[in-house]
Every structure is written in C-alpha cells, then in structure tokens.
Design a protein around this motif. Structure first.
Motif, PDB file in Angstrom:
ATOM      1  N   ILE A  60       0.852  -1.183   0.000  1.00  0.00           N
ATOM      2  CA  ILE A  60       0.000   0.000   0.000  1.00  0.00           C
ATOM      3  C   ILE A  60       0.891   1.237   0.000  1.00  0.00           C
ATOM      4  N   PRO A  61       0.423   2.343  -0.569  1.00  0.00           N
ATOM      5  CA  PRO A  61       1.222   3.570  -0.531  1.00  0.00           C
ATOM      6  C   PRO A  61       1.392   4.060   0.898  1.00  0.00           C
ATOM      7  N   HIS A  62       2.496   4.736   1.157  1.00  0.00           N
ATOM      8  CA  HIS A  62       2.775   5.231   2.500  1.00  0.00           C
ATOM      9  C   HIS A  62       3.359   6.624   2.413  1.00  0.00           C
ATOM     10  N   ARG A  63       2.831   7.523   3.247  1.00  0.00           N
ATOM     11  CA  ARG A  63       3.321   8.903   3.283  1.00  0.00           C
ATOM     12  C   ARG A  63       3.706   9.273   4.700  1.00  0.00           C
ATOM     13  N   VAL A  64       4.720  10.104   4.813  1.00  0.00           N
ATOM     14  CA  VAL A  64       5.076  10.703   6.106  1.00  0.00           C
ATOM     15  C   VAL A  64       4.599  12.151   6.073  1.00  0.00           C
ATOM     16  N   LEU A  65       3.760  12.514   7.010  1.00  0.00           N
ATOM     17  CA  LEU A  65       3.176  13.853   7.066  1.00  0.00           C
ATOM     18  C   LEU A  65       3.873  14.659   8.150  1.00  0.00           C
ATOM     19  N   ASP A  66       4.466  15.756   7.763  1.00  0.00           N
ATOM     20  CA  ASP A  66       5.185  16.595   8.723  1.00  0.00           C
ATOM     21  C   ASP A  66       4.180  17.482   9.452  1.00  0.00           C
ATOM     22  N   LEU A  67       3.832  17.088  10.663  1.00  0.00           N
ATOM     23  CA  LEU A  67       2.902  17.853  11.489  1.00  0.00           C
ATOM     24  C   LEU A  67       3.610  18.405  12.719  1.00  0.00           C
ATOM     25  N   THR A  68       4.917  18.617  12.601  1.00  0.00           N
ATOM     26  CA  THR A  68       5.685  19.068  13.761  1.00  0.00           C
ATOM     27  C   THR A  68       5.221  20.431  14.266  1.00  0.00           C
ATOM     28  N   ALA A  69       4.872  21.336  13.365  1.00  0.00           N
ATOM     29  CA  ALA A  69       4.439  22.672  13.799  1.00  0.00           C
ATOM     30  C   ALA A  69       3.129  22.582  14.561  1.00  0.00           C
ATOM     31  N   GLU A  70       2.174  21.799  14.025  1.00  0.00           N
ATOM     32  CA  GLU A  70       0.889  21.630  14.701  1.00  0.00           C
ATOM     33  C   GLU A  70       1.056  20.942  16.051  1.00  0.00           C
ATOM     34  N   PHE A  71       1.925  19.935  16.101  1.00  0.00           N
ATOM     35  CA  PHE A  71       2.147  19.210  17.351  1.00  0.00           C
ATOM     36  C   PHE A  71       2.767  20.125  18.404  1.00  0.00           C
ATOM     37  N   ARG A  72       3.702  20.958  17.965  1.00  0.00           N
ATOM     38  CA  ARG A  72       4.338  21.879  18.910  1.00  0.00           C
ATOM     39  C   ARG A  72       3.300  22.853  19.489  1.00  0.00           C
ATOM     40  N   GLU A  73       2.430  23.361  18.614  1.00  0.00           N
ATOM     41  CA  GLU A  73       1.456  24.360  19.063  1.00  0.00           C
ATOM     42  C   GLU A  73       0.320  23.750  19.863  1.00  0.00           C
ATOM     43  N   GLN A  74      -0.237  22.659  19.379  1.00  0.00           N
ATOM     44  CA  GLN A  74      -1.462  22.115  19.960  1.00  0.00           C
ATOM     45  C   GLN A  74      -1.229  21.113  21.086  1.00  0.00           C
ATOM     46  N   VAL A  75      -0.053  20.509  21.137  1.00  0.00           N
ATOM     47  CA  VAL A  75       0.202  19.476  22.156  1.00  0.00           C
ATOM     48  C   VAL A  75       1.317  19.907  23.109  1.00  0.00           C
ATOM     49  N   ILE A  76       2.516  20.167  22.588  1.00  0.00           N
ATOM     50  CA  ILE A  76       3.625  20.494  23.486  1.00  0.00           C
ATOM     51  C   ILE A  76       3.372  21.799  24.224  1.00  0.00           C
ATOM     52  N   GLN A  77       2.918  22.826  23.500  1.00  0.00           N
ATOM     53  CA  GLN A  77       2.667  24.109  24.162  1.00  0.00           C
ATOM     54  C   GLN A  77       1.569  23.988  25.214  1.00  0.00           C
ATOM     55  N   ARG A  78       0.514  23.261  24.914  1.00  0.00           N
ATOM     56  CA  ARG A  78      -0.557  23.068  25.900  1.00  0.00           C
ATOM     57  C   ARG A  78      -0.050  22.299  27.118  1.00  0.00           C
ATOM     58  N   PHE A  79       0.820  21.334  26.879  1.00  0.00           N
ATOM     59  CA  PHE A  79       1.427  20.562  27.957  1.00  0.00           C
ATOM     60  C   PHE A  79       2.232  21.482  28.872  1.00  0.00           C
ATOM     61  N   VAL A  80       3.077  22.318  28.280  1.00  0.00           N
ATOM     62  CA  VAL A  80       3.897  23.238  29.064  1.00  0.00           C
ATOM     63  C   VAL A  80       3.033  24.227  29.819  1.00  0.00           C
ATOM     64  N   GLN A  81       2.078  24.846  29.143  1.00  0.00           N
ATOM     65  CA  GLN A  81       1.207  25.834  29.783  1.00  0.00           C
ATOM     66  C   GLN A  81       0.385  25.218  30.905  1.00  0.00           C
ATOM     67  N   GLY A  82      -0.039  23.957  30.710  1.00  0.00           N
ATOM     68  CA  GLY A  82      -0.798  23.281  31.756  1.00  0.00           C
ATOM     69  C   GLY A  82       0.009  23.125  33.032  1.00  0.00           C
ATOM     70  N   PRO A  89      -1.609  17.886  32.808  1.00  0.00           N
ATOM     71  CA  PRO A  89      -2.299  17.640  31.534  1.00  0.00           C
ATOM     72  C   PRO A  89      -2.055  16.245  30.991  1.00  0.00           C
ATOM     73  N   ASN A  90      -2.932  15.831  30.065  1.00  0.00           N
ATOM     74  CA  ASN A  90      -2.784  14.556  29.372  1.00  0.00           C
ATOM     75  C   ASN A  90      -2.588  14.847  27.888  1.00  0.00           C
ATOM     76  N   PRO A  91      -1.336  14.865  27.411  1.00  0.00           N
ATOM     77  CA  PRO A  91      -1.090  15.269  26.024  1.00  0.00           C
ATOM     78  C   PRO A  91      -1.622  14.289  24.991  1.00  0.00           C
ATOM     79  N   CYS A  92      -1.815  13.020  25.355  1.00  0.00           N
ATOM     80  CA  CYS A  92      -2.355  12.054  24.396  1.00  0.00           C
ATOM     81  C   CYS A  92      -3.774  12.448  23.982  1.00  0.00           C
ATOM     82  N   ILE A  93      -4.550  12.983  24.914  1.00  0.00           N
ATOM     83  CA  ILE A  93      -5.907  13.416  24.592  1.00  0.00           C
ATOM     84  C   ILE A  93      -5.865  14.599  23.630  1.00  0.00           C
TER      85      ILE A  93
END
Length: 353
Positions: A60-82, A89-93
C-alpha cells in the motif's frame, strides 16, 4: 500507521475486507524539539521506518506527514502551559483531539478517502434510533482506549474506523507474527512520546529555557515545613521526593503557582466528594437533568459511580457516591454507562469533603 503492531494489523484487516488503503505516519517532533542531539537515534524515526516497512509488505502507498508545527502548538505548548498553571495535563488526549482525528482526518478527506482508521482499541456503532454515532469500550477491556477518545465529534466518529475493537491484544500480536511484521513483538508505548525518559520536569526546563525556582513547602495551616525545587515538579497525591520528616506520611495536596508554594498534608486531605469539569464534549445528546453515570478521573482507574449535572453546554458537576483520591485539575473526567462513553471534560476543580 504509527509504526506499532496495532495500526499495522488494522491496515491488514482492512485490506482483507477489500478496502482501498493508504498508510500515513505523522512526524510529530524532531530531536531538537525534545532536547536530543540531532545525531541521536530517535524512536520517532524508527517508528516511521517500521511503518514504511509494513506498508511495503502490504503493498500500500505510505506517506510521512510533517505535522511538527501543529504538534508543537497544539500538544507540546498546551502541555507546558498546563504544568505552568499547576495542572497535570494529558497530552495524548490533545494529540487525538487536534491532530489524529482533526488534522489527519482532514488530510484524508482532502485525498478523497472516506475513513480514517487507527489501531486504537475501541468501537464505534451507529444508533439508528437517535441518528448518532456512539463510542464504546473495546472488547479487550485490559487494552481499552476509549478514555483518550472521548473528545471525538459526531463528524469524526462517522468517518473513523477502529478495526481492532472486537479483538484481544494476544490475537493482534499472533496475527502480526504470522504475517512476519517487523514490529510483531514491539513493546507498546507507555510514556509521553516527547518525554521518552519520563522526566517531564527536565523536559519543561529544557524546552522553555526556564529554571523553575525553589519555594516553600507548607502544611495545611500555612506554616513553612521545608523547601521545594520548582512547583512544576510536584503532582497531587505525590509522597516521594518531598524530603520531609514530619512523624507521619504526608502528600502533596495543593499548589499555588502564583505564590510558588506546595502544600502537603495527610492522605485524608486528598479526598474529594466531587469535581467541576470544563470544556465538556458530549457524545450522547447532552442531558437536561441530573443523571447517574460511571466516571473515570484518570486513565488506569476503574469507573466510579457518580451523579452528573450539566451546568451548561461546556461545564458539568460530578458528585461521587464514594469520595475520590487526588482529583487532579488538568486530567480528564470521562463518563460511562456500561461500555458506552457518554462524554467527558477537563477537571478544573475538586469539590472538597
């Protein structure tokens, strides 16, 4: 395809059903994002390579999607701010909420694909009587992941599939071994992916460049009984690492980030009769009157009987039948009726005894 055995088997099962599949792996961070040297072997890169190898085997075709910017903003930053405001916080959620079932699903729909499928252990069913999609626990109760999926919307549930929902983990591994998957015996991820050594306080200091200052440890009367080494390092219910000799065990029972103090007390001080939850997401029709639920206030906890009152569309109040230990702001309260997920929200405040 995360690179783990579960998403790999999920892809195989869909192909066996005659589905057209394409594999996608999200690149969520790079070494420098989590304080590793650029040349250091990173588990994230190995996961990508494992996913690509399984996709090649499945043809099957396979792609790697670079979502590092979104992850930094929506997950890591929220984790730090929490943590900086005193939450746990629970970053998996957040990752499921903002990336897997939002950004990734959006990309899939743009590609003309109908569904996003993952290796989560949970089930989705359509209720014809209400016209709503419902989220249920997995058949394998020991691996059930419905707790971290409670934020899914009706649109997301309608376009998501969980092929492993009816299977036991042992069946999944056995099938992966029979197929010769490279990750058949790969260990399940346990820690926060961007804090691979589990030392979240070190990660916070490395990521922010801040040395969180020492401050006072207080007893429940407000008297100074010792010093802490940065309030972000302490979580509700913690006993170890306090460095106190008070004649009886004491636990972290409160923090004031503004005053930079950590309050300790006996275990009895950790119990609460209820909580207030914000940012509620209802999978069923939102209730208009108080009703009985079973609630989990942390991932590995057994459900506890409670009465929930929806104060508004986004706030709810839970009153437990039995007082609960260490009701922690920043964690999620997820509501069940049997194996059905009713909804949930983020714990904002414990209601004391």
């Amino acid at each position: 395809m995360s690179g783990g055995v579960d998403s790999s088997v999920a892809a195989y099962l869909l192909l066996e059903q005659g589905r057209h599949c394409a594999g996608a792996t999200m690149r969520l961070y790079r070494n420098e994002d989590i304080g590793l040297p650029r040349f250091h072997s990173c588990c994230a890169q190995q996961d990508i390579e494992d996913a690509a190898e399984v996709a090649f085997q499945l043809d099957i075709p396979h792609r790697v999607l670079d979502l590092t910017a979104e992850f930094r903003e929506q997950v890591i930053q929220r984790f730090v701010q929490g943590y900086e405001r005193g939450d746990t916080p629970n970053p998996c959620i957040d990752c499921n909420r903002y990336l897997k079932f939002d950004r990734l699903l959006h990309i899939a729909r743009q590609e003309g694909l109908v569904y996003l499928a993952t290796g989560h252990y949970a089930r989705i069913v359509y209720d014809r009587s209400t016209g709503r999609y419902l989220l249920k626990k997995a058949a394998d109760t020991h691996k059930d992941q419905s707790y971290v999926l409670y934020r899914m919307t009706q649109e997301q549930l309608a376009h998501t599939q969980f092929p492993l929902g009816e299977l036991q983990k042992e069946q999944v591994r056995a099938l992966a071994e029979r197929l010769g998957f490279v990750n058949a015996r790969k260990h399940d991820s346990q820690d926060i992916c961007f804090v691979p050594d589990g030392d979240y306080a070190h990660f916070l200091e490395q990521y922010t460049g801040i040395r969180y200052p020492d401050g006072d440890l207080l007893d429940q009367a407000g008297r100074t009984v010792g010093r802490h080494h940065g309030a972000v390092r302490y979580t509700l219910g913690q006993r170890r690492g306090l460095g106190l000799a008070m004649g009886a065990p004491v636990y972290v029972c409160g923090k004031c980030m503004r005053c930079n103090t950590v309050t300790v007390g006996p275990e009895s001080a950790l119990y609460a009769r209820g909580l207030l939850a914000e940012d509620m997401n209802w999978i069923i029709d939102p209730p208009s009157v108080p009703f009985r639920v079973q609630a989990k206030i942390r991932y590995r906890q057994a459900e506890q009987w409670a009465t929930v009152t929806a104060a508004s569309e986004t706030w709810a109040r839970l009153e437990f039948d039995t007082p609960q230990r260490a009701v922690t702001p920043g964690q999620s309260a997820v509501l069940y009726r049997g194996d059905l997920v009713l909804g949930g929200g983020t714990i904002r405040e414990a209601i004391s005894l």
